[in-house]
Scaffold this motif. Structure first.
Motif, PDB file in Angstrom:
ATOM      1  N   ALA A 124       6.917  14.214  -0.516  1.00 55.76           N
ATOM      2  CA  ALA A 124       5.983  13.187  -0.066  1.00 55.76           C
ATOM      3  C   ALA A 124       6.505  12.559   1.218  1.00 55.76           C
ATOM      4  N   THR A 125       5.723  11.674   1.768  1.00 60.87           N
ATOM      5  CA  THR A 125       6.081  11.014   3.022  1.00 60.87           C
ATOM      6  C   THR A 125       7.207  10.007   2.798  1.00 60.87           C
ATOM      7  N   ARG A 126       7.812   9.593   3.889  1.00 59.38           N
ATOM      8  CA  ARG A 126       8.907   8.623   3.814  1.00 59.38           C
ATOM      9  C   ARG A 126       8.439   7.313   3.202  1.00 59.38           C
ATOM     10  N   GLU A 127       7.247   6.857   3.586  1.00 59.00           N
ATOM     11  CA  GLU A 127       6.752   5.576   3.091  1.00 59.00           C
ATOM     12  C   GLU A 127       6.560   5.603   1.579  1.00 59.00           C
ATOM     13  N   MET A 128       6.055   6.722   1.055  1.00 62.73           N
ATOM     14  CA  MET A 128       5.838   6.805  -0.388  1.00 62.73           C
ATOM     15  C   MET A 128       7.154   6.927  -1.134  1.00 62.73           C
ATOM     16  N   CYS A 129       8.086   7.691  -0.614  1.00 64.83           N
ATOM     17  CA  CYS A 129       9.371   7.873  -1.299  1.00 64.83           C
ATOM     18  C   CYS A 129      10.184   6.584  -1.294  1.00 64.83           C
ATOM     19  N   ALA A 130      10.072   5.792  -0.219  1.00 66.81           N
ATOM     20  CA  ALA A 130      10.865   4.568  -0.096  1.00 66.81           C
ATOM     21  C   ALA A 130      10.107   3.330  -0.555  1.00 66.81           C
ATOM     22  N   LEU A 131       8.907   3.514  -1.096  1.00 66.62           N
ATOM     23  CA  LEU A 131       8.066   2.399  -1.527  1.00 66.62           C
ATOM     24  C   LEU A 131       7.861   1.402  -0.383  1.00 66.62           C
ATOM     25  N   ASP A 132       7.565   1.952   0.799  1.00 60.90           N
ATOM     26  CA  ASP A 132       7.294   1.133   1.980  1.00 60.90           C
ATOM     27  C   ASP A 132       5.781   1.042   2.152  1.00 60.90           C
ATOM     28  N   GLN A 133       5.223  -0.138   1.855  1.00 64.40           N
ATOM     29  CA  GLN A 133       3.778  -0.336   1.946  1.00 64.40           C
ATOM     30  C   GLN A 133       3.390  -1.271   3.083  1.00 64.40           C
ATOM     31  N   THR A 134       4.303  -1.455   4.034  1.00 62.85           N
ATOM     32  CA  THR A 134       4.044  -2.396   5.130  1.00 62.85           C
ATOM     33  C   THR A 134       2.996  -1.888   6.112  1.00 62.85           C
ATOM     34  N   GLN A 135       2.658  -0.608   6.048  1.00 62.24           N
ATOM     35  CA  GLN A 135       1.618  -0.071   6.920  1.00 62.24           C
ATOM     36  C   GLN A 135       0.278   0.073   6.202  1.00 62.24           C
ATOM     37  N   GLU A 136       0.235  -0.300   4.920  1.00 64.51           N
ATOM     38  CA  GLU A 136      -0.986  -0.146   4.138  1.00 64.51           C
ATOM     39  C   GLU A 136      -1.714  -1.476   3.996  1.00 64.51           C
ATOM     40  N   VAL A 137      -3.013  -1.375   3.798  1.00 59.67           N
ATOM     41  CA  VAL A 137      -3.820  -2.556   3.520  1.00 59.67           C
ATOM     42  C   VAL A 137      -3.691  -2.891   2.035  1.00 59.67           C
ATOM     43  N   CYS A 138      -3.521  -4.167   1.725  1.00 58.59           N
ATOM     44  CA  CYS A 138      -3.382  -4.576   0.327  1.00 58.59           C
ATOM     45  C   CYS A 138      -4.633  -4.164  -0.453  1.00 58.59           C
ATOM     46  N   PRO A 139      -4.481  -3.569  -1.638  1.00 53.27           N
ATOM     47  CA  PRO A 139      -5.662  -3.157  -2.418  1.00 53.27           C
ATOM     48  C   PRO A 139      -6.621  -4.307  -2.709  1.00 53.27           C
ATOM     49  N   LEU A 140      -6.109  -5.532  -2.806  1.00 55.93           N
ATOM     50  CA  LEU A 140      -6.978  -6.669  -3.078  1.00 55.93           C
ATOM     51  C   LEU A 140      -7.827  -7.053  -1.876  1.00 55.93           C
ATOM     52  N   LEU A 141      -7.478  -6.512  -0.695  1.00 51.50           N
ATOM     53  CA  LEU A 141      -8.225  -6.829   0.531  1.00 51.50           C
ATOM     54  C   LEU A 141      -9.132  -5.688   0.966  1.00 51.50           C
ATOM     55  N   ARG A 142      -9.053  -4.565   0.276  1.00 54.28           N
ATOM     56  CA  ARG A 142      -9.901  -3.430   0.666  1.00 54.28           C
ATOM     57  C   ARG A 142     -11.347  -3.711   0.329  1.00 54.28           C
ATOM     58  N   LYS A 143     -12.207  -3.419   1.270  1.00 50.88           N
ATOM     59  CA  LYS A 143     -13.634  -3.642   1.058  1.00 50.88           C
ATOM     60  C   LYS A 143     -14.221  -2.477   0.268  1.00 50.88           C
ATOM     61  N   PRO A 144     -15.142  -2.766  -0.641  1.00 49.41           N
ATOM     62  CA  PRO A 144     -15.775  -1.665  -1.393  1.00 49.41           C
ATOM     63  C   PRO A 144     -16.602  -0.795  -0.459  1.00 49.41           C
ATOM     64  N   PRO A 145     -16.744   0.487  -0.781  1.00 49.93           N
ATOM     65  CA  PRO A 145     -17.528   1.375   0.093  1.00 49.93           C
ATOM     66  C   PRO A 145     -18.970   0.916   0.203  1.00 49.93           C
ATOM     67  N   GLU A 146     -19.470   0.988   1.421  1.00 53.56           N
ATOM     68  CA  GLU A 146     -20.849   0.557   1.662  1.00 53.56           C
ATOM     69  C   GLU A 146     -21.833   1.573   1.092  1.00 53.56           C
TER      70      GLU A 146
END
Length: 705
Positions: A188-210
């Protein structure tokens, strides 16, 4: 298969790539790995797995049964043939040692278990429990497999582990809950292996699909002309956009450069483990992955997963024979397809096509596909009944389930956001989760804060705070004594701007929302028999002389200037008798009625009652003349032009006005009561304890004694 590896930078020709010094590349790779190993974080400094106490563990942890020894021999035989036929493949994770130093086959380390908690009957509940309960430990070397795999019971006891430990525990719970789940060894990618979520949008802030808007089936409907626009203004606007576009592009490029992650020299080599859930069982509609570190759902085409070496469950072990140069996007997960997956133990009576030996072949007779080679070799009976798991029964107490965080709380950093989690009853105000949204990537300027609560007696479950406007919004579950649903405010002081929403089904007046500040009040209704939907009240300033004299607000109320009411159409009444808008100008002593329109009407009927100039107003007296009443009812009958009809109407309106003034005072008193109750609830927060939570009730009893 080896995972997909990052291509060389743009601008290099294939000849240049081939002329690279391989030894230099390997030296750099070793240096990167050494840096990774030296920078391994540890949440508990000095924790040493080799020092754990194993004396109390059952004998199954310390020895192998005869059936387990046979299983290990068959696995070794499989690995010999596998390494002979696929010498370029990476090692498989088959029989690492456990916490007692005994080799155990990975399938027997799984212990399918269904825990007695309703949330853990679903994959989402199992995944969130595992990622919250355990503390993540990275692999000692990011590109090699771990040398050991501890039992799920030991991992639960110490509440920490690497990706393989997370995966085995989660897969055990999922299989116990009835899912067709498998542990996956891959990349897997470095971010997934190292549990680095600083480049991801928080799931609580994701907008539902239109949801795409459906086309109007009536294509012959009349299309109204669009509002005309000035061509000159449009040209000027386009010119301004062209001038500002280069500056905006530069700003966007700078932001992308800042936020773009650095190139990973170990891309495609980082070992990771996760869970595969196949469709079918438990009505799972589509196969998906679960990242055990985050508990999140991922599609099998997610670019974060770069390749798969093998998968296993509690019954068998499969080796992936498909090309992973495009990641997992094109992989087939039909485990019955022997071309795509090589099974270690035949699940039927047919023998597995593994060779007993490797006879020399002519150099011209080369088999390019390992599967073809397997099919051309001798046969050996690999049908084998998997031994029962050597792991003791997985147990989680209610207290451990309710308090999953070993360090009191859990903090997750996202892109411009921070999520904090606490166990229930850890905070006196019932706070269990807080999401802070920032304006910048450095997380210095707060924009919004959301908080979630549990077990509060006032039934508050969420609070939103806008840090820019200081607006606070509280949300309540059904059952509050005041039927509160939401309350927005900047201060709990009266007349400072409050918006209250109610669970209107429990109210007799159908009120679902009320807004009040120092100068006005607005009320919104639903489902009323009189079709009233909005009431707006304008309020004046209090008598300043009485305020300076120290008179309270009850004895010095705000004067009511005007009351407006709006009604929906009542189909049982004619339009010229169905009031749409009713205005009571209390101070000016004017009443104005506006009626609904019929389909063919263009101007609404109106009735206005004015004050008689030069005549003193007396209580319970109505004076009506042609001078103080104005009517415009072009479609009404002769009855509506009759003065007696207007007199009776005015008499009813006077009574309505008196009743409305009292309702306004009642609304003011209700708002004051709400603020008093909320202020008391916030000053004396109480948490409710379920009658089934005996442990918590025992703690409360000890505290009161």
């Amino acid at each position: 298969m080896e995972a997909l590896e990052e291509t060389e930078e743009v601008g290099q020709t294939p000849e240049d790539a081939n002329s690279l010094n391989i030894s230099d590349f390997l030296d750099d790779l070793e240096a990167d790995v050494a840096v990774e190993e030296a920078s391994v974080p540890s949440d508990v400094p000095g924790f040493d797995w080799s020092s754990i106490d194993t004396s109390h563990l059952p004998s199954s942890y310390k020895t192998n049964s005869r059936q387990e020894e046979e299983l290990l021999q068959l696995a070794d035989h499989f690995l010999e043939q596998y390494t002979h036929l696929c010498p370029d493949r990476k090692p498989l994770f088959v029989h690492p040692v456990n916490e007692c130093g005994v080799q155990k086959f990975v399938s027997t380390t799984l212990r399918p278990t269904l825990l007695p908690f309703p949330e853990l009957y679903y994959w989402s509940g199992c995944a969130s429990f595992v990622c919250d309960y355990l503390v993540m430990e990275p692999l000692k070397c990011p590109i090699t497999l771990p040398s050991s795999l501890y039992s799920p019971t030991t991992i639960l006891k110490y509440q920490r582990g690497n990706c393989f430990d997370f995966t085995v525990l989660l897969c055990s719970l999922l299989i116990g809950a009835g899912y067709d789940a498998y542990c996956v060894q891959g990349y897997a990618t470095r971010e997934m292996c190292a549990l680095d979520q600083t480049q991801e949008v928080c799931p609580l802030l994701r907008k539902p699909p239109e949801v795409p808007e459906e086309e109007d089936p009536n294509k012959y409907r009349v299309k109204y002309p669009v509002e005309p626009q000035s061509k000159f203004e449009l040209q000027q606007k386009a010119k301004q956009e062209e001038e500002t576009e280069p500056e905006q592009e530069e700003e966007r490029e700078e932001e992308v450069e800042v936020e773009k992650p650095k190139r990973d020299p170990l891309h495609g080599l980082r070992v990771h483990a996760w869970v595969l859930v196949l469709s079918g069982k438990r009505k799972v509609p589509e196969t998906f992955f679960i990242n055990p570190f985050t508990g999140s759902h991922h599609s099998t085409t997610d670019e974060c997963f770069l390749g798969i070496e093998s998968i296993w469950n509690h019954r068998n072990y499969w080796v992936n024979m498909q090309d992973c140069r495009q990641g997992c996007k094109e992989l087939s997960f039909d485990l019955s397809d022997s071309i795509c997956w090589e099974v270690m133990f035949a699940e039927s009576n047919e023998p597995s096509q593994l060779p007993t030996e490797s006879p020399e072949k002519d150099t011209d007779d080369v088999v390019s596909d390992p599967i073809d080679a397997l099919q051309e070799k001798g046969e050996i009976d690999m049908s084998f009944e998997m031994p029962l798991s050597w792991v003791a029964r997985i147990k989680v107490s209610y207290r451990e389930y309710e308090n999953p965080f070993s360090q009191g709380k859990k903090v997750i950093l996202y892109n411009k956001a921070k999520l904090e989690k606490w166990a229930a009853y850890a905070n006196g105000d019932g706070l269990v989760e807080r999401l802070t949204v920032y304006a910048d990537s450095d997380c210095t300027e707060e924009v919004e804060v959301k908080e979630w609560f549990k077990h509060r007696e006032d039934l508050l479950y969420m609070r939103e705070v806008n840090k820019q406007t200081q607006l606070i919004t509280d949300y309540f579950r059904p059952g509050h004594p005041l039927l509160l649903k939401a309350h927005s405010y900047t201060s709990l002081e009266p007349e400072t701007g409050h918006t209250v929403e109610y669970y209107h089904a429990g109210r007799g007046d159908g009120l679902w929302k009320r807004f009040e500040n120092a100068t006005e009040m607005a009320e919104y209704f639903v489902g009323r028999e009189d079709f009233l939907h909005t009431r707006h009240i304008e309020l004046g300033e209090r008598d300043k002389k009485m305020q300076t004299a120290g008179v309270g607000t009850d004895a010095n109320p705000r004067p009511i200037v005007q009351i407006k009411e709006y009604f929906h159409r009542n189909p049982e009444k004619p339009a010229d008798e169905d009031i749409e808008e009713r205005i009571f100008m209390v101070i000016d002593d004017i009443i104005q009625l506006t009626y609904h329109l019929e389909v063919h009407d263009t101007i609404a009927s109106k009735v206005v009652f004015c004050r008689v100039i030069g005549r003193e107003k007396r209580e319970d007296e109505i004076f009506l003349s042609r001078e103080n009443s104005v009517t415009y009812q072009p479609w009404s009958s002769e009855k509506h032009r009759n003065m007696l009809h207007l007199y009776n109407l005015l008499w009813e309106l006077r009574a309505e006005q008196k009743l409305l003034k009292q309702q306004v005072r009642d609304s003011e008193a209700e708002m004051l009561n709400i603020l008093t109750v909320r202020e008391d609830e916030e000053a004396n927060i109480k948490l409710a304890v379920s009658m089934y939570n005996t442990a918590k009730r025992g703690q409360q009893h000890e505290a009161t004694v």
